[in-house]
Design a protein around this motif. Structure first.
Motif, mmCIF file in Angstrom:
data_model
loop_
_atom_site.group_PDB
_atom_site.id
_atom_site.type_symbol
_atom_site.label_atom_id
_atom_site.label_comp_id
_atom_site.label_asym_id
_atom_site.label_seq_id
_atom_site.Cartn_x
_atom_site.Cartn_y
_atom_site.Cartn_z
ATOM 1 N N LYS A 101 7.512 4.800 0.408
ATOM 2 C CA LYS A 101 7.050 4.871 1.389
ATOM 3 C C LYS A 101 5.600 4.133 1.475
ATOM 4 C CE LYS A 101 5.455 8.098 4.957
ATOM 5 N NZ LYS A 101 5.116 9.794 5.163
ATOM 6 N N GLY A 102 5.630 3.116 2.468
ATOM 7 C CA GLY A 102 4.444 2.188 2.522
ATOM 8 C C GLY A 102 4.443 0.848 1.808
ATOM 9 N N VAL A 103 5.668 0.766 0.898
ATOM 10 C CA VAL A 103 5.802 -0.586 0.175
ATOM 11 C C VAL A 103 6.753 -1.395 0.890
ATOM 12 C CG1 VAL A 103 6.623 -1.233 -1.928
ATOM 13 C CG2 VAL A 103 5.273 0.835 -2.058
ATOM 14 N N ARG A 104 6.511 -2.701 0.835
ATOM 15 C CA ARG A 104 7.228 -3.648 1.384
ATOM 16 C C ARG A 104 8.226 -4.170 0.390
ATOM 17 N NH1 ARG A 104 5.648 -5.204 6.466
ATOM 18 N NH2 ARG A 104 3.350 -5.074 7.167
ATOM 19 N N PRO A 105 9.692 -4.169 0.809
ATOM 20 C CA PRO A 105 10.292 -4.784 -0.197
ATOM 21 C C PRO A 105 10.356 -6.357 -0.442
ATOM 22 C CG PRO A 105 11.618 -4.084 1.886
ATOM 23 C CD PRO A 105 9.967 -3.603 1.996
ATOM 24 N N ALA A 106 9.682 -7.153 0.564
ATOM 25 C CA ALA A 106 9.815 -8.285 0.540
ATOM 26 C C ALA A 106 8.659 -8.899 1.638
ATOM 27 C CB ALA A 106 10.991 -9.162 0.499
ATOM 28 N N PRO A 107 8.423 -9.968 1.597
ATOM 29 C CA PRO A 107 7.425 -10.675 2.521
ATOM 30 C C PRO A 107 7.990 -10.496 4.009
ATOM 31 C CG PRO A 107 7.058 -11.992 0.772
ATOM 32 C CD PRO A 107 8.276 -11.038 0.305
ATOM 33 N N GLY A 108 7.513 -9.845 4.906
ATOM 34 C CA GLY A 108 8.155 -9.957 6.267
ATOM 35 C C GLY A 108 8.950 -8.789 6.497
ATOM 36 N N LYS A 109 9.487 -8.015 5.410
ATOM 37 C CA LYS A 109 10.445 -6.872 5.578
ATOM 38 C C LYS A 109 9.625 -5.583 5.872
ATOM 39 C CE LYS A 109 14.055 -9.293 4.698
ATOM 40 N NZ LYS A 109 13.786 -10.653 4.715
ATOM 41 N N PRO A 110 10.230 -4.643 6.276
ATOM 42 C CA PRO A 110 9.650 -3.552 6.771
ATOM 43 C C PRO A 110 9.245 -2.557 5.734
ATOM 44 C CG PRO A 110 12.079 -3.284 7.283
ATOM 45 C CD PRO A 110 11.780 -4.821 6.827
ATOM 46 N N ARG A 111 8.351 -1.805 5.483
ATOM 47 C CA ARG A 111 7.917 -1.032 4.646
ATOM 48 C C ARG A 111 8.941 0.292 4.490
ATOM 49 N NH1 ARG A 111 2.416 -1.419 3.143
ATOM 50 N NH2 ARG A 111 1.377 -2.858 4.706
ATOM 51 N N GLY A 112 8.998 0.513 3.283
ATOM 52 C CA GLY A 112 9.849 1.671 2.825
ATOM 53 C C GLY A 112 9.496 2.961 3.487
ATOM 54 N N VAL A 113 10.350 3.971 3.510
ATOM 55 C CA VAL A 113 10.076 5.332 4.470
ATOM 56 C C VAL A 113 10.431 6.279 3.640
ATOM 57 C CG1 VAL A 113 10.514 3.981 6.762
ATOM 58 C CG2 VAL A 113 12.366 5.022 5.187
ATOM 59 N N LEU A 114 10.932 6.355 2.271
ATOM 60 C CA LEU A 114 11.348 7.390 1.457
ATOM 61 C C LEU A 114 10.217 7.880 0.617
ATOM 62 C CD1 LEU A 114 14.743 6.118 0.514
ATOM 63 C CD2 LEU A 114 14.186 7.619 2.328
ATOM 64 N N CYS A 115 10.172 9.273 0.312
ATOM 65 C CA CYS A 115 9.134 9.663 -0.696
ATOM 66 C C CYS A 115 9.748 11.189 -1.403
ATOM 67 C CB CYS A 115 7.877 10.177 -0.057
ATOM 68 S SG CYS A 115 6.654 10.539 -1.215
ATOM 69 N N TYR A 116 10.827 10.711 -2.490
ATOM 70 C CA TYR A 116 11.212 11.880 -3.079
ATOM 71 C C TYR A 116 11.789 11.365 -4.552
ATOM 72 C CZ TYR A 116 16.043 9.693 -2.095
ATOM 73 O OH TYR A 116 17.055 9.247 -2.048
ATOM 74 N N VAL A 147 0.831 -0.969 -0.031
ATOM 75 C CA VAL A 147 -0.185 -0.030 -0.055
ATOM 76 C C VAL A 147 1.039 1.320 0.083
ATOM 77 C CG1 VAL A 147 -1.921 1.256 1.144
ATOM 78 C CG2 VAL A 147 -1.618 -1.238 1.395
ATOM 79 N N PRO A 148 1.162 1.532 -1.028
ATOM 80 C CA PRO A 148 2.319 3.102 -1.380
ATOM 81 C C PRO A 148 1.462 4.169 -0.662
ATOM 82 C CG PRO A 148 2.074 1.650 -3.311
ATOM 83 C CD PRO A 148 0.972 1.181 -2.473
ATOM 84 N N THR A 149 2.210 4.833 -0.083
ATOM 85 C CA THR A 149 1.563 6.141 0.701
ATOM 86 C C THR A 149 2.504 7.314 0.051
ATOM 87 O OG1 THR A 149 3.039 6.043 2.736
ATOM 88 C CG2 THR A 149 0.952 4.999 2.646
ATOM 89 N N CYS A 150 3.437 7.201 -0.854
ATOM 90 C CA CYS A 150 4.269 8.235 -1.367
ATOM 91 C C CYS A 150 3.646 8.703 -2.314
ATOM 92 C CB CYS A 150 5.611 7.795 -1.953
ATOM 93 S SG CYS A 150 6.755 9.056 -2.471
ATOM 94 N N THR A 151 2.303 9.789 -2.194
ATOM 95 C CA THR A 151 1.697 10.464 -3.380
ATOM 96 C C THR A 151 2.124 11.484 -3.802
ATOM 97 O OG1 THR A 151 0.114 11.175 -1.447
ATOM 98 C CG2 THR A 151 -0.292 9.079 -2.709
ATOM 99 N N SER A 152 3.029 12.141 -3.103
ATOM 100 C CA SER A 152 3.277 13.745 -3.294
ATOM 101 C C SER A 152 4.813 13.802 -3.104
ATOM 102 C CB SER A 152 2.718 14.924 -2.677
ATOM 103 O OG SER A 152 1.344 14.719 -2.981
ATOM 104 N N PRO A 153 5.601 13.271 -3.748
ATOM 105 C CA PRO A 153 7.195 12.776 -3.620
ATOM 106 C C PRO A 153 7.810 14.383 -3.666
ATOM 107 C CG PRO A 153 6.764 12.188 -5.779
ATOM 108 C CD PRO A 153 5.684 12.242 -4.956
ATOM 109 N N VAL A 154 8.750 14.606 -2.686
ATOM 110 C CA VAL A 154 9.531 15.732 -2.699
ATOM 111 C C VAL A 154 10.548 15.724 -3.897
ATOM 112 C CG1 VAL A 154 11.443 16.849 -1.483
ATOM 113 C CG2 VAL A 154 9.491 16.033 -0.196
#
Length: 359
Positions: A340-355, A27-34
């Protein structure tokens, strides 16, 4: 597995790959990247805003001086963190993801603490390979200033010596950390520069960048960007990163405290841009592709106690704690600039970047 044992309390705010969306929710949440722009493409107002925000960090009191007593400002907080972690994030595959997170922490500080509203600008050094001294980034009042001016001339060969920056936006800046490895030593000095145009003419050349971008996988791309260090014959193995630091000279030639010079940040943003471009050529295979031994490569081993094994997506990039990281940031969280909001792989933490980078 952590990169160091220092705990900053979050103040700075598998060998293979896995593509998002393959059999698990994303579920991506990077809708307005810097938007990060090339510095010469900024308007006059945007240049003044960015440079002023950097000076703002230089004027703000430190937040890390309980851990690093030599730091006298928020700007120097970043200097001492880079100095402390240099042995564990250079000449190794952690170089790119660690510096990506470090740049994000710096951009966040500019935006959150100094009211900056833009993105961290980058310096496309290939545009200036023919004559580094003529670069718009290094000339004029709204620039990072040019070559150092003074009586001291460093010896031939690699040197972190140089002359004081005498023009540009930061000509009157004082740095309070001495060059060299940790622990930080207090000093009161100018920003040092000593251009070496023969190095920039070679390593900034578009054909060198094209060769780097043609690397087939991460384990060839990363050292091609960063470079390796052969102390007996460094020039042929410098790469774009080490070659650029050496070409600018002065503070940039000291690998521990190179970010005493503000040009460090747009220079490194360009390296991050090239990595993002390389990933975008084949996102299915490259977006989350990592690899390479954790232990530093080459003969210049500043981390003799490095653990065995390869860097993976869940490798911890201490002491970085990029926004939205629940704890210290991992490599997997750094692999997608709009993840941001995207998992790189099952069980891995979601991404945190948005640019994203504007070409």
């Amino acid at each position: 597995m952590k990169v160091s044992t220092s705990l900053l309390g979050g103040v700075l705010a598998s060998t293979a790959f896995a593509a998002p969306g393959h059999g698990f929710p994303s579920v991506p949440t990077c809708t307005s990247p810097v938007i990060r722009k090339e510095f010469r493409n900024l308007s006059t107002t945007e240049k003044a805003s960015f440079l002023g925000a950097v000076k703002c960090l230089m004027a703000l009191p430190p937040k890390l001086n309980a851990t690093y007593p030599a730091s006298t400002s928020r700007y120097e907080d970043f200097l001492v963190v880079h100095q402390e972690n240099t042995p564990r994030v250079h000449w190794a595959p952690m170089f790119l993801p660690w510096h990506r997170g470090f740049l994000q922490d710096f951009e966040d500080a500019l935006r959150d603490e100094c009211s900056y509203t833009g993105g961290l600008p980058y310096w496309n050094t290939a545009l200036d390979f023919a004559d580094i001294s003529a670069s718009p980034l290094l000339n004029g009042n709204l620039s990072f200033g040019g070559d150092g001016v003074g009586d001291f001339v460093p010896p031939e060969g690699p040197s972190s010596g140089g002359n004081c920056l005498a023009n540009g936006f930061f000509h009157d800046t004082r740095i309070h950390i001495a060059q060299g490895p940790a622990p930080a030593v207090s000093d009161d000095r100018c920003i040092l520069r000593y251009f070496k145009p023969f190095i920039s003419a070679f390593w900034f050349a578009p054909d060198k960048v094209a060769t780097i971008m043609a690397s087939p996988n991460y384990t060839t791309f990363e050292p091609a960007v960063e470079g390796d260090m052969n102390p007996l014959n460094p020039f042929p193995t410098m790469g774009l990163h080490t070659g650029g630091h050496a070409a600018i000279g002065g503070d940039m030639s000291d690998m521990f405290t190179s970010n005493a010079d503000p040009i460090f940040y747009p220079f490194h943003a360009n390296l991050d841009r090239l990595w993002a471009k390389w990933q975008a050529v084949d996102p299915t295979n490259r977006q989350y592709q990592v690899g390479g031994a954790i232990a530093p490569r080459g003969v210049l081993n500043m981390w003799p106690t490095a653990p065995a094994g390869d860097m993976t997506l869940d490798y911890v990039l201490e002491p970085l704690k990029v926004k939205a990281s629940s704890s210290f940031t991992t490599v997997g969280q750094m692999m997608n600039t709009k993840g941001k909001g995207v998992r790189p792989a099952p069980g891995k933490p979601r991404g945190v970047l948005c640019y994203e980078y504007q070409e």
